[in-house]
Motif scaffolding. Structure first.
Motif, PDB file in Angstrom:
ATOM      1  N   LEU A 124       1.023  -1.057   0.065  1.00 19.33           N
ATOM      2  CA  LEU A 124      -0.030   0.218  -0.124  1.00 19.33           C
ATOM      3  C   LEU A 124       0.667   1.374   0.110  1.00 19.33           C
ATOM      4  CD1 LEU A 124      -2.833  -0.870   2.740  1.00 19.33           C
ATOM      5  CD2 LEU A 124      -3.097  -1.331   0.446  1.00 19.33           C
ATOM      6  N   PRO A 125       0.293   2.403  -0.674  1.00 20.39           N
ATOM      7  CA  PRO A 125       1.395   3.790  -0.296  1.00 20.39           C
ATOM      8  C   PRO A 125       1.418   3.855   0.642  1.00 20.39           C
ATOM      9  CG  PRO A 125      -0.762   4.326  -2.098  1.00 20.39           C
ATOM     10  CD  PRO A 125      -0.229   2.420  -1.760  1.00 20.39           C
ATOM     11  N   ALA A 126       2.056   4.926   1.112  1.00 21.02           N
ATOM     12  CA  ALA A 126       2.851   4.579   2.793  1.00 21.02           C
ATOM     13  C   ALA A 126       1.916   6.141   3.885  1.00 21.02           C
ATOM     14  CB  ALA A 126       3.321   6.349   2.761  1.00 21.02           C
ATOM     15  N   LYS A 127       0.825   6.573   2.816  1.00 25.01           N
ATOM     16  CA  LYS A 127      -0.142   7.905   3.233  1.00 25.01           C
ATOM     17  C   LYS A 127      -1.008   6.412   4.102  1.00 25.01           C
ATOM     18  CE  LYS A 127      -3.366   7.570  -0.360  1.00 25.01           C
ATOM     19  NZ  LYS A 127      -4.047   9.244  -1.708  1.00 25.01           N
ATOM     20  N   ALA A 133     -28.008  -3.366   9.357  1.00 21.13           N
ATOM     21  CA  ALA A 133     -28.833  -2.183   9.316  1.00 21.13           C
ATOM     22  C   ALA A 133     -28.028  -1.904   8.503  1.00 21.13           C
ATOM     23  CB  ALA A 133     -29.512  -1.538  10.981  1.00 21.13           C
ATOM     24  N   ARG A 134     -28.218  -0.531   7.952  1.00 21.37           N
ATOM     25  CA  ARG A 134     -27.129   1.003   7.779  1.00 21.37           C
ATOM     26  C   ARG A 134     -26.135   1.535   8.081  1.00 21.37           C
ATOM     27  NH1 ARG A 134     -28.031   3.989   2.612  1.00 21.37           N
ATOM     28  NH2 ARG A 134     -26.274   5.355   2.872  1.00 21.37           N
ATOM     29  N   ILE A 135     -25.365   0.303   8.019  1.00 16.92           N
ATOM     30  CA  ILE A 135     -23.775   1.106   8.066  1.00 16.92           C
ATOM     31  C   ILE A 135     -23.483   1.674   7.771  1.00 16.92           C
ATOM     32  CG2 ILE A 135     -22.177  -0.548   9.608  1.00 16.92           C
ATOM     33  CD1 ILE A 135     -23.485  -2.926  10.219  1.00 16.92           C
ATOM     34  N   ARG A 136     -22.629   2.616   8.777  1.00 15.69           N
ATOM     35  CA  ARG A 136     -21.969   3.543   7.806  1.00 15.69           C
ATOM     36  C   ARG A 136     -20.100   3.504   8.323  1.00 15.69           C
ATOM     37  NH1 ARG A 136     -24.771   7.143   4.875  1.00 15.69           N
ATOM     38  NH2 ARG A 136     -26.667   7.702   5.701  1.00 15.69           N
ATOM     39  N   ALA A 137     -19.983   1.949   8.326  1.00 13.93           N
ATOM     40  CA  ALA A 137     -18.827   1.936   8.791  1.00 13.93           C
ATOM     41  C   ALA A 137     -17.529   2.332   8.103  1.00 13.93           C
ATOM     42  CB  ALA A 137     -18.759   0.552   9.197  1.00 13.93           C
ATOM     43  N   VAL A 138     -17.090   2.242   6.423  1.00 12.00           N
ATOM     44  CA  VAL A 138     -16.880   2.713   6.104  1.00 12.00           C
ATOM     45  C   VAL A 138     -16.306   4.066   5.586  1.00 12.00           C
ATOM     46  CG1 VAL A 138     -16.054   2.350   4.168  1.00 12.00           C
ATOM     47  CG2 VAL A 138     -16.577   0.646   4.232  1.00 12.00           C
ATOM     48  N   GLN A 139     -17.139   4.728   6.668  1.00 12.88           N
ATOM     49  CA  GLN A 139     -16.829   5.923   5.991  1.00 12.88           C
ATOM     50  C   GLN A 139     -15.802   6.896   7.859  1.00 12.88           C
ATOM     51  OE1 GLN A 139     -20.043   4.833   5.170  1.00 12.88           O
ATOM     52  NE2 GLN A 139     -20.629   5.584   3.666  1.00 12.88           N
ATOM     53  N   MET A 140     -16.652   6.215   8.469  1.00 12.12           N
ATOM     54  CA  MET A 140     -16.213   6.215   9.793  1.00 12.12           C
ATOM     55  C   MET A 140     -14.438   5.870   9.700  1.00 12.12           C
ATOM     56  SD  MET A 140     -17.179   4.255  13.627  1.00 12.12           S
ATOM     57  CE  MET A 140     -16.198   3.158  13.469  1.00 12.12           C
ATOM     58  N   VAL A 141     -14.089   4.601   9.243  1.00 12.64           N
ATOM     59  CA  VAL A 141     -12.652   4.132   9.287  1.00 12.64           C
ATOM     60  C   VAL A 141     -11.920   4.981   8.521  1.00 12.64           C
ATOM     61  CG1 VAL A 141     -11.244   2.540   8.655  1.00 12.64           C
ATOM     62  CG2 VAL A 141     -13.348   1.760   9.867  1.00 12.64           C
ATOM     63  N   ARG A 142     -12.527   5.186   7.116  1.00 12.06           N
ATOM     64  CA  ARG A 142     -11.462   6.214   6.309  1.00 12.06           C
ATOM     65  C   ARG A 142     -11.713   7.589   7.104  1.00 12.06           C
ATOM     66  NH1 ARG A 142     -15.106   4.834   0.067  1.00 12.06           N
ATOM     67  NH2 ARG A 142     -13.178   2.751   0.497  1.00 12.06           N
ATOM     68  N   ASP A 161      -7.718   8.838   7.244  1.00 10.64           N
ATOM     69  CA  ASP A 161      -7.550   9.985   7.253  1.00 10.64           C
ATOM     70  C   ASP A 161      -6.908  10.823   7.829  1.00 10.64           C
ATOM     71  OD1 ASP A 161      -8.107   8.955   4.997  1.00 10.64           O
ATOM     72  OD2 ASP A 161     -10.318  10.044   4.075  1.00 10.64           O
ATOM     73  N   ARG A 162      -7.555  10.574   8.941  1.00 13.14           N
ATOM     74  CA  ARG A 162      -7.013  12.053  10.411  1.00 13.14           C
ATOM     75  C   ARG A 162      -5.438  11.542  11.264  1.00 13.14           C
ATOM     76  NH1 ARG A 162      -8.311  11.365  16.009  1.00 13.14           N
ATOM     77  NH2 ARG A 162     -10.059  10.756  15.370  1.00 13.14           N
ATOM     78  N   HIS A 163      -5.659  10.468  10.948  1.00 15.05           N
ATOM     79  CA  HIS A 163      -4.269   9.431  11.650  1.00 15.05           C
ATOM     80  C   HIS A 163      -3.010  10.819  11.108  1.00 15.05           C
ATOM     81  CE1 HIS A 163      -5.958   6.949  15.293  1.00 15.05           C
ATOM     82  NE2 HIS A 163      -6.273   8.040  15.550  1.00 15.05           N
ATOM     83  N   SER A 164      -3.816  10.152   8.972  1.00 13.40           N
ATOM     84  CA  SER A 164      -2.414   9.970   8.644  1.00 13.40           C
ATOM     85  C   SER A 164      -1.683  11.879   8.422  1.00 13.40           C
ATOM     86  CB  SER A 164      -3.413   9.750   6.938  1.00 13.40           C
ATOM     87  OG  SER A 164      -3.509   8.494   7.045  1.00 13.40           O
ATOM     88  N   ARG A 165      -3.346  12.801   8.336  1.00 10.09           N
ATOM     89  CA  ARG A 165      -2.393  14.123   8.357  1.00 10.09           C
ATOM     90  C   ARG A 165      -1.991  14.573   9.916  1.00 10.09           C
ATOM     91  NH1 ARG A 165      -8.010  14.169   6.958  1.00 10.09           N
ATOM     92  NH2 ARG A 165      -8.704  14.706   9.019  1.00 10.09           N
TER      93      ARG A 165
END
Length: 147
Positions: free
Chosen positions: A28-31, A93-102, A106-110
């Motif tokens: 995977l890329p470093a980011k 049920a509708r889960i927004r886990a992917v968006q939460m993990v991303r 992304d916050r940790h990468s920054r």
């Protein structure tokens, strides 16, 4: 940091070294260091399976094979990486886990961009300690409400 049966697994030097091996192999890329850290933590904890909604970087056959090639080369067991659909039979049920993990990734990468290995370890240790304190506080609060 990975929560395993009520324990927060710290990012140790061994984890950082395994992440570096993944990055050196170009999996995977470093980011996406947070994704590689997640894989390394699960590998070193020898979990039965890692379940993830991350179909872009984690739950992909070619990526799984690459991660496990590095793991095997370093003497670690293979890691089973599965989608939630592979381990559940109930209608979700509708889960927004992917968006939460991303968002977290992304916050940790920054936050960690340009940091040294020692600074990255310190960041995750502090995050793990904060998560454990939060879990203990919530548990105490629930016991007070129940009792």
């Amino acid at each position: 940091m990975l929560l395993l049966a009520g324990r927060v697994l710290p990012v140790t030097g061994e984890v950082v070294a395994l992440v570096a091996a993944y990055a050196e192999r170009g999996i995977l890329p470093a980011k996406f260091r947070a994704d590689m850290t997640h894989i390394a933590l699960a590998t070193l904890a020898e979990v039965d399976a890692l379940v993830s909604w991350n179909f872009k970087h984690i739950v992909r056959l070619e990526k799984i094979r690459l991660f496990n090639a590095v793991n095997a080369g370093l003497g670690h067991q293979a890691l089973s990486i599965l989608s939630p659909r592979e381990v559940t039979t109930m209608k979700a049920a509708r889960i927004r886990a992917v968006q939460m993990v991303r968002r977290i990734r992304d916050r940790h990468s920054r936050i960690l961009a340009g940091k040294t290995t020692s600074e990255i370890i310190a960041f995750y240790r502090a995050a793990g300690e904060a998560a454990m304190k939060d879990a203990r506080d919530r548990s105490k609060s629930r016991r007070r409400k129940a009792g």
